[in-house]
Motif scaffolding. Structure first.
Motif, mmCIF file in Angstrom:
data_model
loop_
_atom_site.group_PDB
_atom_site.id
_atom_site.type_symbol
_atom_site.label_atom_id
_atom_site.label_comp_id
_atom_site.label_asym_id
_atom_site.label_seq_id
_atom_site.Cartn_x
_atom_site.Cartn_y
_atom_site.Cartn_z
ATOM 1 N N VAL A 228 0.833 -1.200 0.000
ATOM 2 C CA VAL A 228 0.000 0.000 0.000
ATOM 3 C C VAL A 228 0.876 1.261 0.000
ATOM 4 C CG1 VAL A 228 -1.769 1.291 1.269
ATOM 5 C CG2 VAL A 228 -1.925 -1.207 1.093
ATOM 6 N N LEU A 229 1.891 1.271 0.834
ATOM 7 C CA LEU A 229 2.789 2.421 0.884
ATOM 8 C C LEU A 229 3.500 2.625 -0.457
ATOM 9 C CD1 LEU A 229 4.210 4.591 2.796
ATOM 10 C CD2 LEU A 229 6.070 2.950 2.819
ATOM 11 N N SER A 230 3.899 1.554 -1.100
ATOM 12 C CA SER A 230 4.590 1.660 -2.383
ATOM 13 C C SER A 230 3.700 2.290 -3.449
ATOM 14 C CB SER A 230 5.053 0.279 -2.855
ATOM 15 O OG SER A 230 5.975 -0.270 -1.953
ATOM 16 N N VAL A 231 2.436 1.911 -3.472
ATOM 17 C CA VAL A 231 1.514 2.484 -4.462
ATOM 18 C C VAL A 231 1.268 3.965 -4.161
ATOM 19 C CG1 VAL A 231 -0.841 2.366 -5.400
ATOM 20 C CG2 VAL A 231 0.439 0.263 -4.974
ATOM 21 N N VAL A 232 1.058 4.304 -2.900
ATOM 22 C CA VAL A 232 0.866 5.711 -2.530
ATOM 23 C C VAL A 232 2.128 6.504 -2.845
ATOM 24 C CG1 VAL A 232 0.498 7.306 -0.598
ATOM 25 C CG2 VAL A 232 -0.886 5.234 -0.790
ATOM 26 N N LEU A 233 3.287 5.933 -2.541
ATOM 27 C CA LEU A 233 4.545 6.617 -2.819
ATOM 28 C C LEU A 233 4.730 6.868 -4.317
ATOM 29 C CD1 LEU A 233 7.248 7.827 -2.013
ATOM 30 C CD2 LEU A 233 8.179 5.524 -1.904
ATOM 31 N N LEU A 234 4.352 5.911 -5.148
ATOM 32 C CA LEU A 234 4.418 6.135 -6.598
ATOM 33 C C LEU A 234 3.530 7.306 -7.011
ATOM 34 C CD1 LEU A 234 4.450 2.502 -8.015
ATOM 35 C CD2 LEU A 234 6.287 4.188 -8.174
ATOM 36 N N GLY A 235 2.345 7.399 -6.413
ATOM 37 C CA GLY A 235 1.457 8.522 -6.706
ATOM 38 C C GLY A 235 2.054 9.853 -6.282
ATOM 39 N N VAL A 236 2.657 9.878 -5.105
ATOM 40 C CA VAL A 236 3.293 11.108 -4.616
ATOM 41 C C VAL A 236 4.507 11.455 -5.478
ATOM 42 C CG1 VAL A 236 4.575 12.104 -2.666
ATOM 43 C CG2 VAL A 236 2.457 10.866 -2.262
ATOM 44 N N PHE A 237 5.296 10.439 -5.823
ATOM 45 C CA PHE A 237 6.489 10.665 -6.645
ATOM 46 C C PHE A 237 6.110 11.195 -8.030
ATOM 47 C CE2 PHE A 237 10.245 8.935 -9.051
ATOM 48 C CZ PHE A 237 11.173 9.786 -8.484
ATOM 49 N N GLU A 238 5.031 10.650 -8.606
ATOM 50 C CA GLU A 238 4.553 11.139 -9.914
ATOM 51 C C GLU A 238 4.178 12.607 -9.816
ATOM 52 O OE1 GLU A 238 1.888 12.635 -12.745
ATOM 53 O OE2 GLU A 238 1.174 12.128 -10.744
ATOM 54 N N ARG A 239 3.469 12.969 -8.754
ATOM 55 C CA ARG A 239 3.058 14.364 -8.575
ATOM 56 C C ARG A 239 4.264 15.272 -8.341
ATOM 57 N NH1 ARG A 239 -0.992 11.087 -7.261
ATOM 58 N NH2 ARG A 239 -3.157 11.795 -7.333
ATOM 59 N N ALA A 240 5.254 14.774 -7.606
ATOM 60 C CA ALA A 240 6.460 15.569 -7.359
ATOM 61 C C ALA A 240 7.212 15.830 -8.661
ATOM 62 C CB ALA A 240 7.354 14.857 -6.347
ATOM 63 N N LEU A 241 7.354 14.796 -9.483
ATOM 64 C CA LEU A 241 8.047 14.969 -10.762
ATOM 65 C C LEU A 241 7.287 15.892 -11.706
ATOM 66 C CD1 LEU A 241 9.276 11.334 -11.486
ATOM 67 C CD2 LEU A 241 10.689 13.321 -10.976
ATOM 68 N N ARG A 242 5.974 15.752 -11.732
ATOM 69 C CA ARG A 242 5.158 16.537 -12.659
ATOM 70 C C ARG A 242 5.050 17.992 -12.240
ATOM 71 N NH1 ARG A 242 -0.052 17.023 -12.013
ATOM 72 N NH2 ARG A 242 -0.260 15.032 -10.944
ATOM 73 N N THR A 243 4.836 18.242 -10.938
ATOM 74 C CA THR A 243 4.581 19.610 -10.490
ATOM 75 C C THR A 243 5.813 20.306 -9.929
ATOM 76 O OG1 THR A 243 3.993 18.972 -8.226
ATOM 77 C CG2 THR A 243 2.210 18.967 -9.871
ATOM 78 N N GLY A 244 6.747 19.528 -9.382
ATOM 79 C CA GLY A 244 7.921 20.129 -8.750
ATOM 80 C C GLY A 244 7.627 20.779 -7.407
ATOM 81 N N LEU A 245 6.415 20.555 -6.878
ATOM 82 C CA LEU A 245 6.043 21.176 -5.609
ATOM 83 C C LEU A 245 6.805 20.549 -4.439
ATOM 84 C CD1 LEU A 245 2.178 21.538 -6.061
ATOM 85 C CD2 LEU A 245 3.907 23.342 -6.159
ATOM 86 N N THR A 246 7.275 21.408 -3.562
ATOM 87 C CA THR A 246 8.056 20.968 -2.408
ATOM 88 C C THR A 246 7.274 20.005 -1.522
ATOM 89 O OG1 THR A 246 9.229 23.074 -2.429
ATOM 90 C CG2 THR A 246 9.365 21.776 -0.409
ATOM 91 N N ARG A 247 5.976 20.241 -1.355
ATOM 92 C CA ARG A 247 5.183 19.380 -0.466
ATOM 93 C C ARG A 247 5.181 17.928 -0.940
ATOM 94 N NH1 ARG A 247 -0.240 22.170 -2.300
ATOM 95 N NH2 ARG A 247 -0.802 20.761 -3.982
ATOM 96 N N TYR A 248 5.183 17.705 -2.243
ATOM 97 C CA TYR A 248 5.224 16.330 -2.747
ATOM 98 C C TYR A 248 6.601 15.701 -2.554
ATOM 99 C CZ TYR A 248 0.626 17.051 -4.815
ATOM 100 O OH TYR A 248 -0.716 17.294 -4.993
ATOM 101 N N TRP A 249 7.648 16.498 -2.724
ATOM 102 C CA TRP A 249 8.992 15.973 -2.490
ATOM 103 C C TRP A 249 9.196 15.639 -1.013
ATOM 104 C CZ3 TRP A 249 11.519 13.895 -6.178
ATOM 105 C CH2 TRP A 249 11.407 14.365 -7.474
ATOM 106 N N LEU A 250 8.695 16.490 -0.127
ATOM 107 C CA LEU A 250 8.792 16.206 1.313
ATOM 108 C C LEU A 250 7.973 14.968 1.679
ATOM 109 C CD1 LEU A 250 8.592 19.827 2.800
ATOM 110 C CD2 LEU A 250 10.599 18.320 2.676
ATOM 111 N N ALA A 251 6.781 14.852 1.096
ATOM 112 C CA ALA A 251 5.947 13.671 1.352
ATOM 113 C C ALA A 251 6.634 12.416 0.834
ATOM 114 C CB ALA A 251 4.574 13.834 0.705
ATOM 115 N N ALA A 252 7.275 12.503 -0.331
ATOM 116 C CA ALA A 252 7.997 11.345 -0.873
ATOM 117 C C ALA A 252 9.137 10.938 0.056
ATOM 118 C CB ALA A 252 8.529 11.654 -2.276
ATOM 119 N N GLY A 253 9.856 11.910 0.577
ATOM 120 C CA GLY A 253 10.927 11.601 1.528
ATOM 121 C C GLY A 253 10.405 10.952 2.792
#
Length: 183
Positions: free
Chosen positions: A136-161
């Motif tokens: 479950v975490l891996s799938v959510v992390l992929l979603g967050v990582f996709e959003r971080a790459l697409r938008t470049g928003l800091t909140r997604y990068w922090l969430a991915a970390g």
């Protein structure tokens, strides 16, 4: 379906998804209540009796989930599996979260619905094993990582970390996921 509005068709898709998710959850619940603990689950239950940061075979998250479940509903096999059941049942929602920005709401809903048909996904959460939060975490992390790459928003990068750190608290083999993400 031809004479229905697109909003009505969308509502039907959502209702169908929710009905199938509820049906699978009820089936899982029946199995969880009836099935005795299997070997590894008993080991994690014993680990939950004495909390530590790490054990011989895995970090603390699995035993922490077991301890929290037994604290909520009692020291029994249902309590051992409770949070794993909830996480496993949430997997299709994680699939929807991952798919929606990539393919849109309609196809994301299809992906989430069809994830209920995959035997491993449909059975996820019946046993209290680290694979449940790991998947479950891996799938959510992929979603967050996709959003971080697409938008470049800091909140997604922090969430991915933060999610990567949490993944390393679930099982040591999560390092493979982290290595793949770095590639």
């Amino acid at each position: 379906l031809c004479h229905m509005t697109s909003a009505a068709v969308e509502r039907r898709r959502v209702v169908l998804f929710c009905a199938l998710l509820a049906l699978v959850a009820i089936g899982k619940l029946f199995i969880v209540v009836e099935l005795e603990l299997f070997g590894d689950e008993a080991f994690y239950w014993l680990e939950a009796q004495r909390p530590a940061l790490a054990y011989s075979d895995l970090p603390f998250s699995t035993s922490m989930l077991v301890a929290a479940g037994t604290a909520l509903v009692g020291d029994n096999h249902f309590g051992v599996r409770l949070l794993f059941l909830l996480l496993g049942t949430a997997l299709p929602l994680a699939v929807l979260y991952l798919a929606q920005p990539i393919v849109g709401t309609r196809d994301g809903l299809y992906a989430a619905t069809f994830s209920l048909c995959i035997p491993m996904a449909a059975g996820l959460g019946i046993l209290a094993i680290p694979d449940v939060p790991l998947v479950v975490l891996s799938v959510v992390l992929l979603g967050v990582f996709e959003r971080a790459l697409r938008t470049g928003l800091t909140r997604y990068w922090l969430a991915a970390g933060a999610l990567n750190a949490l993944g390393l608290c679930i099982h040591y083999r999560f390092a493979l996921f982290l290595a793949a993400a770095l590639l």
